[in-house]
Scaffold this motif. Sequence first.
Motif, PDB file in Angstrom:
ATOM      1  N   LEU A  19      44.666 -47.140  33.039  1.00 59.62           N
ATOM      2  CA  LEU A  19      44.634 -47.831  31.753  1.00 59.62           C
ATOM      3  C   LEU A  19      45.048 -46.812  30.718  1.00 59.62           C
ATOM      4  N   LYS A  20      45.978 -47.168  29.893  1.00 54.98           N
ATOM      5  CA  LYS A  20      46.403 -46.196  28.881  1.00 54.98           C
ATOM      6  C   LYS A  20      45.343 -46.069  27.781  1.00 54.98           C
ATOM      7  N   ASP A  21      45.472 -45.046  26.997  1.00 51.40           N
ATOM      8  CA  ASP A  21      44.637 -44.897  25.811  1.00 51.40           C
ATOM      9  C   ASP A  21      43.149 -44.820  26.108  1.00 51.40           C
ATOM     10  N   GLN A  22      42.764 -43.922  26.944  1.00 53.31           N
ATOM     11  CA  GLN A  22      41.339 -43.845  27.235  1.00 53.31           C
ATOM     12  C   GLN A  22      40.869 -42.402  27.266  1.00 53.31           C
ATOM     13  N   THR A  23      39.579 -42.246  26.996  1.00 57.46           N
ATOM     14  CA  THR A  23      39.005 -40.900  26.946  1.00 57.46           C
ATOM     15  C   THR A  23      38.641 -40.403  28.338  1.00 57.46           C
ATOM     16  N   LEU A  24      38.542 -41.342  29.285  1.00 54.25           N
ATOM     17  CA  LEU A  24      38.144 -40.946  30.632  1.00 54.25           C
ATOM     18  C   LEU A  24      39.355 -40.482  31.443  1.00 54.25           C
ATOM     19  N   ASN A  25      39.089 -39.742  32.497  1.00 53.48           N
ATOM     20  CA  ASN A  25      40.211 -39.265  33.307  1.00 53.48           C
ATOM     21  C   ASN A  25      40.736 -40.310  34.271  1.00 53.48           C
ATOM     22  N   SER A  26      39.818 -41.091  34.828  1.00 52.24           N
ATOM     23  CA  SER A  26      40.312 -42.156  35.692  1.00 52.24           C
ATOM     24  C   SER A  26      39.290 -43.280  35.840  1.00 52.24           C
ATOM     25  N   LEU A  27      39.795 -44.406  36.270  1.00 53.05           N
ATOM     26  CA  LEU A  27      38.945 -45.584  36.470  1.00 53.05           C
ATOM     27  C   LEU A  27      39.099 -46.022  37.911  1.00 53.05           C
ATOM     28  N   GLU A  28      38.000 -46.480  38.458  1.00 51.40           N
ATOM     29  CA  GLU A  28      38.038 -46.922  39.842  1.00 51.40           C
ATOM     30  C   GLU A  28      37.492 -48.339  39.898  1.00 51.40           C
ATOM     31  N   LEU A  29      38.240 -49.230  40.530  1.00 47.96           N
ATOM     32  CA  LEU A  29      37.767 -50.612  40.663  1.00 47.96           C
ATOM     33  C   LEU A  29      37.237 -50.827  42.069  1.00 47.96           C
ATOM     34  N   LEU A  30      36.050 -51.430  42.166  1.00 47.98           N
ATOM     35  CA  LEU A  30      35.485 -51.719  43.492  1.00 47.98           C
ATOM     36  C   LEU A  30      35.500 -53.217  43.717  1.00 47.98           C
ATOM     37  N   ASP A  31      36.057 -53.607  44.869  1.00 50.75           N
ATOM     38  CA  ASP A  31      36.000 -55.019  45.243  1.00 50.75           C
ATOM     39  C   ASP A  31      34.903 -55.157  46.301  1.00 50.75           C
ATOM     40  N   SER A  32      34.150 -56.252  46.234  1.00 49.54           N
ATOM     41  CA  SER A  32      33.057 -56.417  47.202  1.00 49.54           C
ATOM     42  C   SER A  32      33.122 -57.785  47.863  1.00 49.54           C
TER      43      SER A  32
END
Length: 413
Positions: A93-106
């Motif tokens: 996701l652009k424009d974010q303070t975090l280094n990365s995002l992780e999506l979990l599908d369940s």
Amino acid sequence: MKHFKIQEHYLLLNKWWETLDLTNYEKSFLNREIISFNQQLLRLKEKKLRIGAYGKSGVGKSSVLNSLLKKDIFKTDIINGSTKEIQSETWTLKDQTLNSLELLDSPGFDFCNIKFPDKVYSCINHSDLILFIVSGDLNRNELNEISSFIKDGKKIILILNKIDLFNKNELKEVIENIKFKLPKDLNIPIIINNENNLKNYIAKLINKYGEILLTLNSIQLADKLFLKIKEQRLKRRQKLAQSTIGKFSTLKASAVALNPFIFFDVAGSFAIDTALINELSTIYGLKLKGESTRKIFKNISINNLCLGITQVGVNTSLNLIKKLILLTAPFTNGLSLLPYGPIAIIQAAIAIYSTKILGKLAAKEIYVRSKASFIDPAILIQNMNFNDPEIFNYINIYFSNRNLNNNFISFLP
Ligand SMILES: Nc1nc2c(ncn2[C@@H]2O[C@H](COP(=O)(O)OP(=O)(O)O)[C@@H](O)[C@H]2O)c(=O)[nH]1
Ligand SMILES: [Mg+2]
């Protein structure tokens, strides 16, 4: 909010973790929790936010995540979903303070083909943010799952999917119904999955709260682990304390019963009680000096008049009888020594009873005093300042539930 210092919180939490000093038994006993906490700590260090999708089978969890990723990563299926295990994918996701995002599908929580349903819940429960996906009005099972997450202090967003299946009026009614069923004080957002609606909402939320959510979740996981360790340690100490109290009761009973001299009781009994309190405090890891032992002793006696009376009062009156018997003995040719036996037995019974009560009360008193020596990760949360109700409300709920579960009195002897 811009000044939120995620790095500082990581260092504090890491230090807490390093100084915890777990025994080998604790390490193996809490193996699973420790691994998942270590992973969370690493994500906090690397500023990696984890978002978990949760919901019934076939509501469109995999599809929603695919639409966020703009790629068909997770398999979807017409018949009740096809996800059988937790899967993850990095989301940029652009424009974010975090280094990365992780999506979990369940897999769907109602899907009977899952190998370990508890594992699915607990894995999603470890995420920093939960997307609870529904495709219509909430049923009872969904509400139950939502309230579990709330109790666990999770931040959740409700996502209404498959809105193309409703007309405008129906959609309005479904949203009204959902709103009515959700707890009012939490303001759980209900987001319609419509074009970029959801993506924009999440992007905004993460931009504003991403670091806080990641930090809070890490501290909460630390706190949950901490409570488990504390419970385990208290249970072990409870066993030790119980056997120590038993040992001292017997010691005192025999001292009282066997002692033919009337002077033993007050001084001797105090010496034994003091030794008991000292031994109990060693068990609970509290180093007591003479003065504090007396204080604990005094506190217990003042707050528990009954104990004081049984201990001193009955002892004295029995002693008085004993004394009289002994005094009269020479004049009655030893005849009056006969009742001495039963009295000694009564005294011994009282000694056991009162020592047991004293031990229990002392353990409680010592435990309260020793609490300060535990570093409580929850203090880290309390020291964080947020004036935002969106975050504040759900932390409050976590704390009120935590305090309910944090009643360790039942693990005392
Ligand atoms: N009509 C409609 N169908 C959808 C929508 N989203 C997903 N589906 C379908 O619902 C079925 C189940 O979706 P899936 O993502 O596998 O659900 P999951 O089990 O929750 O992961 C699939 O056939 C999807 O094509 C939607 O917004 N509208
Ligand atoms: Mg799926």
